[in-house]
Design a protein around this motif. Structure first.
Motif: not given
Length: 467
Positions: A58-59, A61, A139, A141, A144
């Motif tokens: 999703d992100t 990581r 990540s 994002s 995160d």
């Protein structure tokens, strides 16, 4: 005949699929294989691999690892994961490059030398930079990196292992152990608990966890603080008045989230300590450390697990130079698109924005002792950050029956430290070692590691004389 053909085709296809999968895995591993490193002027007999494992699609990581096969017959050796703490410090920077890894960085920061006491002499060793934002782990994002905590770190580390075993299936079911130091005193038992609970739910046995060992480990905030203040006072590092105030203002404080009153008295203690390294109180500091700010003790207590000293007190500086070299990052398969602009041994943003950190992991010990895992704790006895007194208070709080009373253990006829065996746990001290035991006492640390893997007591003087 027609029936046989129809039955045979799926079987042939099955074996063809297995062959394809096996070939794909081998190709994937080969891409992660590290050849000669910059500054490596020697050959090695073992293979090693590095790269990323995605733990959140999703992100994006992804955690960075560096894996070393055992020097001889890796197929017969156990698999061991090493974790450093901080929170926010790199296992590559510390555990690998200056403690238990086969390669250590030269003082010029541009070359490498072999570690004669590397733990991959007796095991396959996997180093993991966790959580995201640490070392080369990243990540997609940025949010995160500012939202790490104990709970997510354990979940991501479990996901890492599950995915890593898919990449290296030859290690599925292999005897597996967790090791680490400092804030990994949280990471290691929490990950062990996550593995045990996950397997109870799913029945999956790819991760054949046999036990764990932690050194100078943050365990319980109350007992750790109590032991730190007592150790500093007994060693003559702080005044009577400061000792009393530390116990009043900081005894029930969190290591990660400290009150203003506690911070002020920690700063006073730091001033009284002077320019010494709290991680190793009897060895010289790195010359660059003379400019430490007045709150250096506070910063170091917040970043449990940074630098310790051996004969070269500047090992952290050497690693910083080496792992920032573009040619080193290329050799380690670091993705330039996501690499940090400056590689650092510890990420302050991770540390300063840490979310959840339970005050105690002692309840996890009770749970895992009952599950039958082999559990060892060790402590260098010249560390004032998480000193031997803290660990002894924590072990005592478990209220375990004694199996073998307190006694000295030996290496080459000399006292290497002391040990006590309990029902469900073994405690070992290493004489003259600081916070990073394998950095200060590498030979004794290897003796300790061998005993842990074998599940045997530390060697006594009688055993040394008989041999």
């Amino acid at each position: 005949m027609e029936k046989r053909i129809r039955c045979g085709l799926p079987l042939f296809s099955f074996f063809l699929l297995l062959s394809f999968i096996s070939s794909a895995i081998a190709t994937s591993q080969e891409k992660q294989k590290v050849s000669t490193l910059p500054g490596q002027s020697f050959n090695v007999s073992f293979a090693h691999y590095s790269g990323y494992i995605t733990v959140s699609k999703d992100t994006g990581r992804a955690l960075f690892y560096w894996f070393f096969e055992a020097t001889e017959d890796p197929a017969s050796k156990p698999l061991v994961l090493w974790l450093n703490g901080g929170p926010g410090c790199s296992s590559i920077a510390y555990g690998l490059a200056e403690e238990i890894g086969p390669f250590h960085v030269n003082p010029d920061g541009k070359g490498l030398h072999l570690n004669p006491y590397s733990w991959n002499q007796v095991a396959n060793i996997l180093f993991l930079d966790s959580p995201v934002g640490v070392g080369f782990s990243y990540s997609n994002s940025s949010n995160d990196v500012l939202n790490n905590g104990d709970e997510r770190t354990a979940k991501d580390s479990l996901k890492f292992l599950q995915e890593w075993f898919k990449k290296f299936p030859q290690y599925k079911g292999r005897d597996f152990y967790l090791t680490g130091e400092s804030y990994a005193g949280h990471y290691v038992p929490q990950l062990a608990q996550a593995i045990v609970r996950s397997q109870k739910l799913t029945g999956e046995k790819s991760i054949n966890l046999k036990g764990y060992m932690v050194g100078n480990a943050l365990t319980d905030d109350f007992h750790d603080h109590l032991g730190i203040f007592q150790f500093m006072w007994a060693a003559g590092l702080i005044s009577d008045q400061t000792y009393k105030l530390l116990n009043v203002l900081c005894d029930f404080q969190s290591f990660v989230h400290t009150s203003t009153a506690c911070e002020k008295i920690l700063e006073a203690a730091s001033n009284e300590l002077g320019n010494i390294d709290p991680y190793s109180i009897f060895t010289p500091s790195c010359p660059a450390s003379t400019t430490f700010s007045r709150n250096k003790l506070l910063k170091r207590l917040h970043s449990v697990g940074r630098m310790g000293e051996k004969y070269d007190p500047c090992t952290e500086k050497h690693s910083t130079v080496y792992f920032n070299l573009p040619e080193v990052q290329k050799a380690l398969h670091v993705n330039a698109a996501v690499a940090p602009s400056k590689w650092e041994t510890c990420n302050d943003a991770v540390n300063e924005n840490w979310k959840d950190s339970p005050r105690s992991v002692l309840p996890i010990y009770h749970e895992l002792i009952n599950s039958g895992l082999r559990i060892w704790m060790f402590s260098g006895d010249t560390d004032s950050v998480i000193p031997v007194t803290s660990t002894r208070y924590n072990v005592d709080a478990l209220k375990l029956p004694t199996v073998t009373p307190w006694h000295a253990w030996y290496d080459d006829g000399q006292v290497g430290g002391w040990s006590q065996e309990y029902k469900g746990l073994t405690f070992v001290t290493v004489r003259g070692a600081g916070h990073e035991v394998p950095l200060h006492r590498p030979k004794e640390a290897l003796v300790l590691f061998k005993a842990f893997l074998l599940g045997s007591p530390m060697p006594t003087l009688t055993e040394v004389q008989d041999s």
